[in-house]
Design a protein around this motif. Structure first.
Motif, short mmCIF file in Angstrom:
data_model
loop_
_atom_site.label_atom_id
_atom_site.label_comp_id
_atom_site.label_asym_id
_atom_site.label_seq_id
_atom_site.Cartn_x
_atom_site.Cartn_y
_atom_site.Cartn_z
N SER A 1 0.82 -1.22 0.00
CA SER A 1 0.00 0.00 0.00
C SER A 1 0.85 1.26 0.00
O SER A 1 0.31 2.37 -0.07
N VAL A 2 2.16 1.12 0.08
CA VAL A 2 3.09 2.26 0.08
C VAL A 2 4.19 2.01 -0.96
O VAL A 2 4.34 0.89 -1.45
N TRP A 3 4.97 3.04 -1.24
CA TRP A 3 6.13 2.86 -2.11
C TRP A 3 7.12 1.93 -1.42
O TRP A 3 7.26 1.94 -0.19
N ALA A 4 7.84 1.15 -2.21
CA ALA A 4 8.86 0.25 -1.68
C ALA A 4 9.97 0.11 -2.71
O ALA A 4 9.82 0.52 -3.86
N GLU A 5 11.08 -0.46 -2.27
CA GLU A 5 12.18 -0.79 -3.18
C GLU A 5 12.68 -2.18 -2.86
O GLU A 5 12.88 -2.52 -1.68
N LEU A 6 12.89 -2.97 -3.88
CA LEU A 6 13.57 -4.24 -3.77
C LEU A 6 15.06 -3.92 -3.86
O LEU A 6 15.50 -3.32 -4.84
N VAL A 7 15.82 -4.28 -2.84
CA VAL A 7 17.26 -3.98 -2.79
C VAL A 7 18.01 -5.31 -2.79
O VAL A 7 17.85 -6.11 -1.87
N VAL A 8 18.82 -5.54 -3.82
CA VAL A 8 19.55 -6.79 -3.94
C VAL A 8 20.97 -6.59 -3.40
O VAL A 8 21.71 -5.73 -3.88
N GLY B 1 23.75 -4.78 -5.61
CA GLY B 1 24.04 -3.36 -5.60
C GLY B 1 22.99 -2.51 -6.30
O GLY B 1 23.08 -1.29 -6.31
N ARG B 2 22.00 -3.15 -6.86
CA ARG B 2 20.93 -2.44 -7.57
C ARG B 2 19.62 -2.53 -6.80
O ARG B 2 19.47 -3.34 -5.90
N ARG B 3 18.68 -1.71 -7.20
CA ARG B 3 17.35 -1.70 -6.58
C ARG B 3 16.31 -1.40 -7.63
O ARG B 3 16.63 -0.84 -8.67
N SER C 1 0.43 -5.06 -8.43
CA SER C 1 0.67 -6.47 -8.16
C SER C 1 2.03 -6.88 -8.71
O SER C 1 2.37 -6.55 -9.85
N HIS C 2 2.81 -7.60 -7.90
CA HIS C 2 4.16 -7.98 -8.30
C HIS C 2 4.60 -9.23 -7.54
O HIS C 2 3.96 -9.63 -6.57
N HIS C 3 5.71 -9.83 -7.99
CA HIS C 3 6.32 -10.94 -7.28
C HIS C 3 7.81 -10.97 -7.58
O HIS C 3 8.27 -10.29 -8.50
N VAL C 4 8.56 -11.76 -6.79
CA VAL C 4 10.00 -11.89 -7.00
C VAL C 4 10.37 -13.36 -7.12
O VAL C 4 9.71 -14.23 -6.57
N GLU C 5 11.46 -13.60 -7.85
CA GLU C 5 12.02 -14.93 -8.02
C GLU C 5 13.53 -14.82 -7.80
O GLU C 5 14.27 -14.48 -8.72
N PRO C 6 14.00 -15.08 -6.57
CA PRO C 6 15.43 -14.95 -6.30
C PRO C 6 16.24 -16.12 -6.85
O PRO C 6 15.77 -17.27 -6.85
N ALA C 7 17.44 -15.83 -7.32
CA ALA C 7 18.38 -16.88 -7.70
C ALA C 7 18.88 -17.54 -6.42
O ALA C 7 18.74 -16.99 -5.32
N GLN C 8 19.47 -18.71 -6.54
CA GLN C 8 19.95 -19.44 -5.37
C GLN C 8 20.99 -18.65 -4.58
O GLN C 8 21.11 -18.82 -3.38
N ASP C 9 21.74 -17.76 -5.24
CA ASP C 9 22.79 -16.99 -4.56
C ASP C 9 22.29 -15.62 -4.08
O ASP C 9 23.08 -14.81 -3.62
N ALA C 10 21.01 -15.36 -4.18
CA ALA C 10 20.48 -14.03 -3.86
C ALA C 10 20.37 -13.77 -2.36
O ALA C 10 20.03 -14.66 -1.59
N VAL C 11 20.67 -12.53 -1.99
CA VAL C 11 20.37 -11.98 -0.67
C VAL C 11 19.74 -10.62 -0.97
O VAL C 11 20.31 -9.82 -1.72
N PHE C 12 18.56 -10.37 -0.40
CA PHE C 12 17.83 -9.14 -0.72
C PHE C 12 16.94 -8.74 0.44
O PHE C 12 16.66 -9.53 1.33
N HIS C 13 16.51 -7.48 0.39
CA HIS C 13 15.52 -6.99 1.36
C HIS C 13 14.59 -6.01 0.67
O HIS C 13 14.85 -5.61 -0.48
N VAL C 14 13.53 -5.62 1.37
CA VAL C 14 12.59 -4.65 0.85
C VAL C 14 12.57 -3.45 1.80
O VAL C 14 12.42 -3.60 3.01
N GLN C 15 12.77 -2.26 1.22
CA GLN C 15 12.73 -1.00 1.96
C GLN C 15 11.38 -0.36 1.67
O GLN C 15 11.03 -0.17 0.51
N PHE C 16 10.61 -0.06 2.72
CA PHE C 16 9.31 0.60 2.57
C PHE C 16 9.48 2.09 2.84
O PHE C 16 10.34 2.50 3.60
#
Length: 91
Positions: free
Chosen positions: A37-44, A64-66, A74-89
């Motif tokens: 319901s708010v802006w967010a960023e996917l940060v890898v 290093g990208r976002r 509506s959205h979804h994510v599919e991380p690679a096996q080596d991924a580490v990520f977070h979401v900033q609201f």
């Protein structure tokens, strides 16, 4: 991914942030279509994550990208096996 044509508004204030996730530790709901319901960023932080919104965008986000996530898209994510990520609201 080079530049994301959608950007978090400059007036947005960083708020809550998720913990860092991996492909194994991410909540299953992130892999299915969902909204915020708010802006967010996917940060890898490491590896890569495929981000797709149900309207038109699909991008591979690398370490290093976002990517900006507008509210009510509506959205979804599919991380690679080596991924580490977070979401900033934002508020």
């Amino acid at each position: 991914m080079t530049a994301d044509p959608i950007e978090v508004p400059q007036a947005a204030v960083p708020g809550r942030r998720t913990p860092s996730f991996t492909a194994e530790s991410m909540p299953p709901a992130l892999g299915r279509a969902h909204l915020t319901s708010v802006w967010a960023e996917l940060v890898v932080e490491e590896g890569s994550v495929e981000f797709a919104d149900e309207a038109s965008r699909s991008v591979t986000v690398t370490a290093g990208r976002r990517v900006a996530i507008p509210p009510d898209v509506s959205h979804h994510v599919e991380p690679a096996q080596d991924a580490v990520f977070h979401v900033q609201f934002y508020s």
